[in-house]
Design a protein around this motif. Structure first.
Motif, PDB file in Angstrom:
ATOM      1  N   LEU A   5       0.736  -1.224   0.080  1.00 60.85           N
ATOM      2  CA  LEU A   5       0.210  -0.101  -0.023  1.00 60.85           C
ATOM      3  C   LEU A   5       0.693   1.086   0.136  1.00 60.85           C
ATOM      4  O   LEU A   5       0.491   2.064  -0.683  1.00 60.85           O
ATOM      5  CB  LEU A   5      -1.036   0.057   1.081  1.00 60.85           C
ATOM      6  N   LYS A   6       2.080   0.913   0.644  1.00 57.61           N
ATOM      7  CA  LYS A   6       2.726   2.262   0.663  1.00 57.61           C
ATOM      8  C   LYS A   6       3.527   2.636  -0.424  1.00 57.61           C
ATOM      9  O   LYS A   6       3.560   3.585  -1.189  1.00 57.61           O
ATOM     10  CB  LYS A   6       3.859   2.187   1.697  1.00 57.61           C
ATOM     11  N   ARG A   7       3.772   1.508  -1.427  1.00 54.15           N
ATOM     12  CA  ARG A   7       4.383   1.748  -2.628  1.00 54.15           C
ATOM     13  C   ARG A   7       3.464   2.168  -3.608  1.00 54.15           C
ATOM     14  O   ARG A   7       3.627   2.985  -4.357  1.00 54.15           O
ATOM     15  CB  ARG A   7       4.994   0.338  -3.060  1.00 54.15           C
ATOM     16  N   ILE A   8       2.168   1.575  -3.573  1.00 59.00           N
ATOM     17  CA  ILE A   8       1.124   2.319  -4.241  1.00 59.00           C
ATOM     18  C   ILE A   8       0.702   3.928  -3.957  1.00 59.00           C
ATOM     19  O   ILE A   8       0.810   4.415  -5.086  1.00 59.00           O
ATOM     20  CB  ILE A   8      -0.299   1.363  -3.998  1.00 59.00           C
ATOM     21  N   GLY A   9       0.770   4.216  -2.918  1.00 56.08           N
ATOM     22  CA  GLY A   9       0.780   5.622  -2.396  1.00 56.08           C
ATOM     23  C   GLY A   9       1.723   6.357  -2.991  1.00 56.08           C
ATOM     24  O   GLY A   9       1.633   7.373  -3.607  1.00 56.08           O
ATOM     25  N   ILE A  12       1.186   6.764  -6.876  1.00 52.90           N
ATOM     26  CA  ILE A  12       0.163   7.907  -6.975  1.00 52.90           C
ATOM     27  C   ILE A  12       0.382   9.233  -7.001  1.00 52.90           C
ATOM     28  O   ILE A  12       0.257  10.122  -7.628  1.00 52.90           O
ATOM     29  CB  ILE A  12      -1.138   7.729  -6.507  1.00 52.90           C
ATOM     30  N   TRP A  13       1.393   9.535  -5.768  1.00 51.00           N
ATOM     31  CA  TRP A  13       2.004  10.579  -5.379  1.00 51.00           C
ATOM     32  C   TRP A  13       3.160  11.265  -6.670  1.00 51.00           C
ATOM     33  O   TRP A  13       2.836  12.298  -7.230  1.00 51.00           O
ATOM     34  CB  TRP A  13       2.688  10.872  -4.129  1.00 51.00           C
ATOM     35  N   MET A  14       3.770  10.290  -6.912  1.00 49.05           N
ATOM     36  CA  MET A  14       4.914  10.496  -7.877  1.00 49.05           C
ATOM     37  C   MET A  14       4.146  10.809  -9.405  1.00 49.05           C
ATOM     38  O   MET A  14       4.618  11.575 -10.208  1.00 49.05           O
ATOM     39  CB  MET A  14       5.783   9.517  -8.060  1.00 49.05           C
ATOM     40  N   THR A  20       1.751  16.836 -13.202  1.00 45.95           N
ATOM     41  CA  THR A  20       1.493  18.306 -13.136  1.00 45.95           C
ATOM     42  C   THR A  20       2.592  18.928 -13.802  1.00 45.95           C
ATOM     43  O   THR A  20       2.349  20.106 -14.399  1.00 45.95           O
ATOM     44  CB  THR A  20       1.471  18.664 -11.741  1.00 45.95           C
ATOM     45  N   LEU A  21       4.026  18.675 -13.593  1.00 43.04           N
ATOM     46  CA  LEU A  21       5.040  19.170 -14.083  1.00 43.04           C
ATOM     47  C   LEU A  21       4.992  19.202 -15.729  1.00 43.04           C
ATOM     48  O   LEU A  21       5.439  19.957 -16.542  1.00 43.04           O
ATOM     49  CB  LEU A  21       6.489  18.403 -13.733  1.00 43.04           C
ATOM     50  N   ASN A  22       4.479  17.872 -16.095  1.00 45.10           N
ATOM     51  CA  ASN A  22       4.523  17.859 -17.624  1.00 45.10           C
ATOM     52  C   ASN A  22       3.245  18.967 -18.384  1.00 45.10           C
ATOM     53  O   ASN A  22       3.364  19.538 -19.356  1.00 45.10           O
ATOM     54  CB  ASN A  22       3.588  16.489 -18.010  1.00 45.10           C
ATOM     55  N   ALA A 302       7.236   8.699 -18.319  1.00 47.73           N
ATOM     56  CA  ALA A 302       6.858   8.780 -16.830  1.00 47.73           C
ATOM     57  C   ALA A 302       6.157   7.809 -16.230  1.00 47.73           C
ATOM     58  O   ALA A 302       6.503   7.153 -15.221  1.00 47.73           O
ATOM     59  CB  ALA A 302       6.765  10.102 -16.597  1.00 47.73           C
ATOM     60  N   VAL A 303       4.939   7.668 -16.647  1.00 50.39           N
ATOM     61  CA  VAL A 303       3.908   6.667 -16.221  1.00 50.39           C
ATOM     62  C   VAL A 303       4.486   5.226 -16.232  1.00 50.39           C
ATOM     63  O   VAL A 303       4.385   4.554 -15.092  1.00 50.39           O
ATOM     64  CB  VAL A 303       2.765   6.840 -16.819  1.00 50.39           C
ATOM     65  N   VAL A 304       5.030   4.928 -17.264  1.00 51.47           N
ATOM     66  CA  VAL A 304       5.547   3.616 -17.339  1.00 51.47           C
ATOM     67  C   VAL A 304       6.728   3.398 -16.654  1.00 51.47           C
ATOM     68  O   VAL A 304       6.896   2.347 -15.791  1.00 51.47           O
ATOM     69  CB  VAL A 304       5.855   3.101 -18.916  1.00 51.47           C
ATOM     70  N   THR A 305       7.759   4.133 -16.211  1.00 49.40           N
ATOM     71  CA  THR A 305       8.795   4.295 -15.537  1.00 49.40           C
ATOM     72  C   THR A 305       8.372   4.095 -14.026  1.00 49.40           C
ATOM     73  O   THR A 305       8.974   3.183 -13.256  1.00 49.40           O
ATOM     74  CB  THR A 305       9.708   5.310 -15.613  1.00 49.40           C
TER      75      THR A 305
END
Length: 330
Positions: A5-9, A12-14, A20-22, A302-305
């Motif tokens: 769950l921590k890794r999933i969170g 989602i944050w990253m 947003t940067l994109n 970015a999403v795939v990475t």
């Protein structure tokens, strides 16, 4: 479960940060895609046409930035990356959808072959270290690793393509061929992908071999290997089940991260061979200052990475539970 769950969170944050940067970075640059396209027509378009293009590209200066941002997020959820003005009026998602399979087929398969062969060579090289195979493969593969893939591709293209004429010098399939799931077309695809694929495989073998060999040598010196050998465990079991199974963890992590890089393609190799993958498409977009296309490709990368790193972290814990507690014994 809490680790997952921590890794999933974190994912989602990253993902939100990258998205947003994109959105922000292109809007900090002077001008916008509509103005660039407008300039190509040398002022032949009316101001109304300019405003219509701004709306179509999602950069309408009359709309508040926060509304543009919400529209942008909604479009991203629906994989709507806008219109490419270098290939106007083709959608960016259509261009990426056309280019991505070629990159996954070329770079992805090359990576899998390099990883599998390099890992096996590293296992046997460490098990029979200082033997004939290890003495030959190590310097040869390390030399190939130091050679840039695009340079090796150029040499292979010049000799096998131009001089010998054994392989085609560009594109993913022959002129006049119709893409289809037939053996003839698949063979044509493989024929065109041979030289760029070999360039990627040969320059990638050394890294996987060296990483696996070094970890195997270190693992073979551990006490549990000595204990298992003293108990009379077969040599094959010692090599594969005890030593290789534990030594492969760093290589597995590197493989997961390299899989994420598959989506970005190999820009220089694809450009040299005019291979219509995502790297070649990105290069075309950069030269043409096609901001929507560049933005869409970077977002996909970015999403795939991020997703690949999350999956690798979760699977790594399954292979080595100590990683969940920061390396402490469970």
């Amino acid at each position: 479960m809490s680790y997952v769950l921590k890794r999933i969170g974190t994912f989602i944050w990253m993902l939100w940060v990258a998205t947003t940067l994109n959105f922000i970075i292109p809007r900090l640059m002077p001008g916008n895609p509509a103005e660039a396209l407008y300039g190509k027509f040398q002022g032949q378009l009316s101001p109304a046409a300019m405003q219509a293009m701004e709306i179509q590209f999602g950069v309408n200066t009359g709309v508040p930035l926060w509304k543009q941002y919400l529209t942008y997020l909604w479009n991203m959820l629906h994989l709507n990356f806008g219109i490419s003005y270098n290939f106007y009026p083709t959608k960016v998602s259509t261009i990426i959808g056309h280019s991505l399979p070629y990159t996954i087929g070329l770079v992805g398969i090359s990576l899998i072959i390099a990883f599998a062969v390099g890992t096996v060579l590293g296992i046997y090289g460490a098990w029979k270290r200082n033997g004939a195979l290890d003495s030959i493969q190590s310097p040869v593969l390390l030399f190939l690793q130091s050679v840039p893939a695009f340079w090796l591709g150029l040499m292979m293209l010049f000799y096998f393509g131009f001089i010998k004429g054994w392989f085609p010098d560009s594109h993913a399939y022959s002129d006049g061929a119709t893409p289809s799931f037939t053996w003839g077309f698949i063979g044509d695809l493989l024929w065109h992908a041979t030289l760029p694929g070999l360039a990627l495989i040969l320059t990638g073998l050394g890294g996987w071999m060296l990483g696996m060999r070094n970890m195997m040598v270190q693992t073979l010196g551990d006490d549990y290997i000595t204990f298992a050998e003293a108990k009379g465990a077969p040599q094959r079991t010692l090599m594969l089940r005890y030593a290789a199974r534990n030594a492969i963890l760093p290589n597995f992590t590197g493989f997961g991260q390299a899989l994420a890089a598959v989506v970005s393609g190999s820009v220089l190799v694809e450009t040299i061979f005019s291979y219509p993958g995502i790297g070649y498409t990105l290069q075309q977009g950069i030269l043409a200052e096609d901001y929507p296309l560049i933005q869409g490709i970077f977002l996909i990368i970015a999403v795939v990475t991020l997703f690949a790193n999350m999956i690798v972290d979760i699977l790594y814990v399954r292979l080595d539970p100590r990683a969940e507690n920061g390396g402490d014994a469970a």
